[in-house]
Enzyme design. Structure first.
Site, PDB file in Angstrom:
ATOM      1  N   SER A  96     -10.446   2.354   4.697  1.00  8.70           N
ATOM      2  CA  SER A  96      -9.785   3.669   4.727  1.00  8.70           C
ATOM      3  C   SER A  96      -9.789   4.291   3.341  1.00  8.70           C
ATOM      4  O   SER A  96      -9.978   5.505   3.186  1.00  8.70           O
ATOM      5  CB  SER A  96      -8.345   3.532   5.229  1.00  8.70           C
ATOM      6  OG  SER A  96      -8.332   3.076   6.549  1.00  8.70           O
ATOM      7  N   LYS A 109       0.825  -1.216   0.000  1.00  7.17           N
ATOM      8  CA  LYS A 109       0.000   0.000   0.000  1.00  7.17           C
ATOM      9  C   LYS A 109       0.852   1.256   0.000  1.00  7.17           C
ATOM     10  O   LYS A 109       1.840   1.336   0.734  1.00  7.17           O
ATOM     11  CB  LYS A 109      -0.880   0.038   1.261  1.00  7.17           C
ATOM     12  CG  LYS A 109      -2.065  -0.896   1.230  1.00  7.17           C
ATOM     13  CD  LYS A 109      -2.917  -0.679   2.464  1.00  7.17           C
ATOM     14  CE  LYS A 109      -4.020  -1.722   2.558  1.00  7.17           C
ATOM     15  NZ  LYS A 109      -4.685  -1.708   3.874  1.00  7.17           N
TER      16      LYS A 109
HETATM   17  O1  PNS Z   1      -4.271  -2.529   7.566  1.00 10.36           O
HETATM   18  P1  PNS Z   1      -3.511  -3.487   6.703  1.00 10.36           P
HETATM   19  O2  PNS Z   1      -2.787  -2.759   5.591  1.00 10.36           O
HETATM   20  O3  PNS Z   1      -4.360  -4.613   6.181  1.00 10.36           O
HETATM   21  O4  PNS Z   1      -2.396  -4.156   7.651  1.00 10.36           O
HETATM   22  C1  PNS Z   1      -1.438  -5.056   7.125  1.00 10.36           C
HETATM   23  C2  PNS Z   1      -0.211  -5.079   8.051  1.00 10.36           C
HETATM   24  C3  PNS Z   1       0.410  -3.690   8.147  1.00 10.36           C
HETATM   25  C4  PNS Z   1      -0.631  -5.562   9.433  1.00 10.36           C
HETATM   26  C5  PNS Z   1       0.817  -6.106   7.425  1.00 10.36           C
HETATM   27  O5  PNS Z   1       1.185  -5.674   6.142  1.00 10.36           O
HETATM   28  C6  PNS Z   1       2.052  -6.289   8.306  1.00 10.36           C
HETATM   29  O6  PNS Z   1       2.018  -7.022   9.269  1.00 10.36           O
HETATM   30  N1  PNS Z   1       3.143  -5.571   7.939  1.00 10.36           N
HETATM   31  C7  PNS Z   1       4.409  -5.647   8.665  1.00 10.36           C
HETATM   32  C8  PNS Z   1       5.408  -6.525   7.891  1.00 10.36           C
HETATM   33  C9  PNS Z   1       5.111  -7.995   8.164  1.00 10.36           C
HETATM   34  O7  PNS Z   1       5.204  -8.481   9.279  1.00 10.36           O
HETATM   35  N2  PNS Z   1       4.758  -8.712   7.077  1.00 10.36           N
HETATM   36  C10 PNS Z   1       4.486 -10.135   7.141  1.00 10.36           C
HETATM   37  C11 PNS Z   1       3.030 -10.390   7.467  1.00 10.36           C
HETATM   38  S1  PNS Z   1       2.551 -11.824   6.668  1.00 10.36           S
END
Ligand code: PNS
Length: 161
Positions: free
Chosen positions: A128, A41
């Site tokens: 959002s 994103k």
């Molecule tokens: O609100 P969102 O964009 O659906 O949240 C997604 C989020 C930010 C929780 C996810 O992309 C995340 O955990 N990002 C941190 C990097 C990470 O740990 N990635 C592996 C998850 S499988």
């Protein structure tokens, strides 16, 4: 003490997010809402702005704190000694992506469990990006954004920044 984390991009936090945070705060002793990078994103608001919006929206909830982290969610969880990730599930369309993340996080750290809360019916369609679209065209977002941040979000989007 049970500490849980509500992670997300929160760009910006919506009433749908707030509903999940409030309900999680009734289940766990302590909730950390953490702003993370979602590489898929492009975000409109800075991390500081997003944290400020969440702080203002949750200031009446005693056991909620707000943080940010630039890295993997599981590493953050380890650092904070938190064992549970709480996520909201909207429609079936969320399921595959959320399930993939939950399984991956559990694989990376088997001590991490993900708990899904169903989104309340009134926020089932909310996201959002939809809210930003409505706000940028000066539409009425009073049903979608927490009152504490509504004007500032709308002002910021109107400027086209
Ligand atoms: O609100 P969102 O964009 O659906 O949240 C997604 C989020 C930010 C929780 C996810 O992309 C995340 O955990 N990002 C941190 C990097 C990470 O740990 N990635 C592996 C998850 S499988």
């Amino acid at each position: 003490m049970t500490r849980a984390v509500v992670p997300g991009s929160f760009d910006p936090v919506t009433k749908g997010h707030l509903d999940i945070i409030e309900r999680a705060a009734r289940i766990f002793d302590e909730i950390i809402v953490v702003v993370l990078q979602n590489p898929a994103k492009h975000t409109t608001f800075t991390v500081e702005e997003r944290m400020d919006f969440i702080r203002r929206s949750t200031k009446n909830i005693r056991n909620v704190s707000v943080d940010s982290f630039d890295g993997l969610l599981v590493d953050y969880m380890r650092r904070k000694e938190a064992g549970v990730v709480v996520k909201g599930l909207r429609a079936v369309s969320d399921f595959e992506y959320e399930y993939q993340m939950a399984l991956t996080n559990h694989k990376l750290n088997p001590d991490v469990e993900t708990l899904f809360l169903n989104t309340s019916q009134e926020y089932m369609f909310l996201s959002s990006s939809i809210v930003k679209q409505i706000a940028s065209f000066d539409g009425d977002v009073s049903d979608f954004l927490p009152e504490q941040i509504r004007d500032d979000v709308q002002k910021r989007l109107r400027k086209g920044n």
